[in-house]
Design a protein around this motif. Structure first.
Motif, PDB file in Angstrom:
ATOM      1  N   ARG A  24      55.890   7.259  64.957  1.00 27.37           N
ATOM      2  CA  ARG A  24      55.068   6.994  63.790  1.00 27.37           C
ATOM      3  C   ARG A  24      55.921   6.897  62.537  1.00 27.37           C
ATOM      4  NH1 ARG A  24      49.824   8.214  64.052  1.00 27.37           N
ATOM      5  NH2 ARG A  24      49.810   7.174  62.051  1.00 27.37           N
ATOM      6  N   PRO A  27      54.706   9.285  56.202  1.00 32.95           N
ATOM      7  CA  PRO A  27      53.645   8.990  55.255  1.00 32.95           C
ATOM      8  C   PRO A  27      54.139   8.096  54.133  1.00 32.95           C
ATOM      9  CG  PRO A  27      53.646  11.313  55.826  1.00 32.95           C
ATOM     10  CD  PRO A  27      54.884  10.719  56.432  1.00 32.95           C
ATOM     11  N   ALA A  28      53.230   7.248  53.648  1.00 32.95           N
ATOM     12  CA  ALA A  28      53.621   6.247  52.655  1.00 32.95           C
ATOM     13  C   ALA A  28      53.502   6.758  51.226  1.00 32.95           C
ATOM     14  CB  ALA A  28      52.758   4.993  52.823  1.00 32.95           C
ATOM     15  N   ARG A 284      47.411   5.220  60.140  1.00 33.85           N
ATOM     16  CA  ARG A 284      48.478   4.249  60.382  1.00 33.85           C
ATOM     17  C   ARG A 284      48.529   3.211  59.260  1.00 33.85           C
ATOM     18  NH1 ARG A 284      50.517   3.655  65.925  1.00 33.85           N
ATOM     19  NH2 ARG A 284      49.927   5.506  67.104  1.00 33.85           N
ATOM     20  N   GLU A 286      47.772   3.876  56.123  1.00 34.73           N
ATOM     21  CA  GLU A 286      48.401   4.585  55.004  1.00 34.73           C
ATOM     22  C   GLU A 286      49.906   4.717  55.214  1.00 34.73           C
ATOM     23  OE1 GLU A 286      46.358   8.282  54.590  1.00 34.73           O
ATOM     24  OE2 GLU A 286      44.453   7.344  53.994  1.00 34.73           O
ATOM     25  N   ALA A 287      50.329   4.755  56.463  1.00 34.22           N
ATOM     26  CA  ALA A 287      51.758   4.841  56.758  1.00 34.22           C
ATOM     27  C   ALA A 287      52.455   3.489  56.650  1.00 34.22           C
ATOM     28  CB  ALA A 287      51.965   5.413  58.167  1.00 34.22           C
ATOM     29  N   GLU A 289      51.874   0.844  58.600  1.00 29.59           N
ATOM     30  CA  GLU A 289      52.087   0.273  59.921  1.00 29.59           C
ATOM     31  C   GLU A 289      51.107  -0.854  60.230  1.00 29.59           C
ATOM     32  OE1 GLU A 289      53.099   3.114  63.180  1.00 29.59           O
ATOM     33  OE2 GLU A 289      51.100   2.562  63.900  1.00 29.59           O
TER      34      GLU A 289
END
Length: 321
Positions: A24, A27-28, A284, A286-287, A289
């Motif tokens: 993963r 975090p963004a 995902r 927010e990350a 991806e």
């Protein structure tokens, strides 16, 4: 609940570049968009605000007021930056949205159950188009069926290499009849979906869906069915076919570029897992991806270019290639 986010070009080209193990992304929260990249968090927030105003003007007499509202709000920097970065540019994207709204007719097939949903699906799906604007479009059904950029899922399914499920559209009248009988006998055994027209997908998208499927299976309660995929790569030819049938099939579309998929959400409410899956997908996003678009029964996913290399490598590691 949080409002999630939700693609033509030239002829299909060569295979995409390689990618990394399926870990993963961090975090963004601390990441900022690059100097040339629109701020997607600001875009999604601006779209959410716009949707509230569109909902207040959803009745037929408000047509002129809606157009004035859109003319004003689409020019806001956060929204205009994304639309301008799509192949159509700001003017083309704006005109397409206004035309979609003018032609809109609600029906039971469409994921856009009202004008607000239509605007949400269109605007959030522009992120896909912006991301993959240089990716070739699959123009015809034949190109989807024969492209070396796409892999046949059935070959992988038979070897136990998929962490998700799908069902194909019946190709004959007999097949459709048998499907209808099974639904009458066991109406909730599977999602109420026509099934995938093309059982082919990019390697990176397969690795992404496998990763989501494994995460969902680990987090859900025992007895919850695996992740269910309702759509993968499509041709532009098929996209227009869907539009004629009344579906909210946007043009351009990430599906026609091969980078998007749809997954069932509503059916998992029977198992108490709908919100769990929604939260996994939004995390995902927010990350950085994915791009995620709430389309009601199913949610639309599009892989981010920054995750392409990682998932290509994940596919190669999983498949031993």
């Amino acid at each position: 609940m949080r409002v999630p986010s939700r693609s033509p070009g030239h002829q299909p080209g060569s295979a995409v570049a390689s990618a990394a193990p399926a870990r993963r992304l961090p975090p963004a929260a601390g990441r900022r968009p690059g100097p040339e990249q629109p701020d997607l968090a600001a875009y999604r927030a601006a779209v959410a605000e716009l949707l509230v105003e569109v909902g207040a003007l959803a009745d037929a007499p408000s047509t002129t007021a809606r157009q004035v509202l859109l003319d004003q709000r689409l020019r806001e920097p956060a929204i205009a930056a994304v639309l301008d970065a799509t192949p159509q540019g700001f003017v083309g994207a704006r005109e397409t949205l206004l035309l979609e709204m003018a032609r809109y007719q609600p029906n039971t097939r469409s994921s856009a159950q009202d004008l607000t949903a239509l605007v949400r699906i269109y605007l959030l799906s522009r992120i896909d188009v912006m991301w993959w604007r240089d990716s070739p479009t699959f123009l015809t059904d034949g190109q989807v069926d024969t492209s070396t950029d796409l892999v046949d899922l059935e070959w992988l399914r038979r070897r136990g290499l998929l962490a998700f499920r799908y069902q194909e559209q019946p190709a004959t009248v007999l097949g459709r009849g048998l499907r209808a009988v099974r639904r009458r006998l066991r109406p909730d055994a599977t999602p109420r979906t026509a099934g995938v027209r093309f059982r082919r997908a990019r390697r990176e998208v397969i690795a992404l869906l496998n990763d989501v499927g494994r995460e969902f299976a680990a987090a859900a309660r025992p007895g919850t069915p695996p992740l269910w995929v309702t759509s993968l790569a499509r041709s532009a030819e098929h996209q227009y076919r869907l539009r004629r049938l009344g579906y909210a099939a946007m043009v351009p579309s990430g599906h026609c570029l091969g980078w998007a998929a749809d997954v069932e959400l509503a059916w998992y409410g029977r198992f108490g897992a709908r919100d769990l899956l929604a939260d996994l997908l939004l995390a995902r996003q927010e990350a950085g991806e994915l791009n995620v678009v709430d389309e009601g029964q199913a949610w639309h996913l599009c892989l981010a270019p920054t995750a392409q290399r990682r998932f290509r490598r994940a596919y190669e590691a999983e498949m031993g290639v």
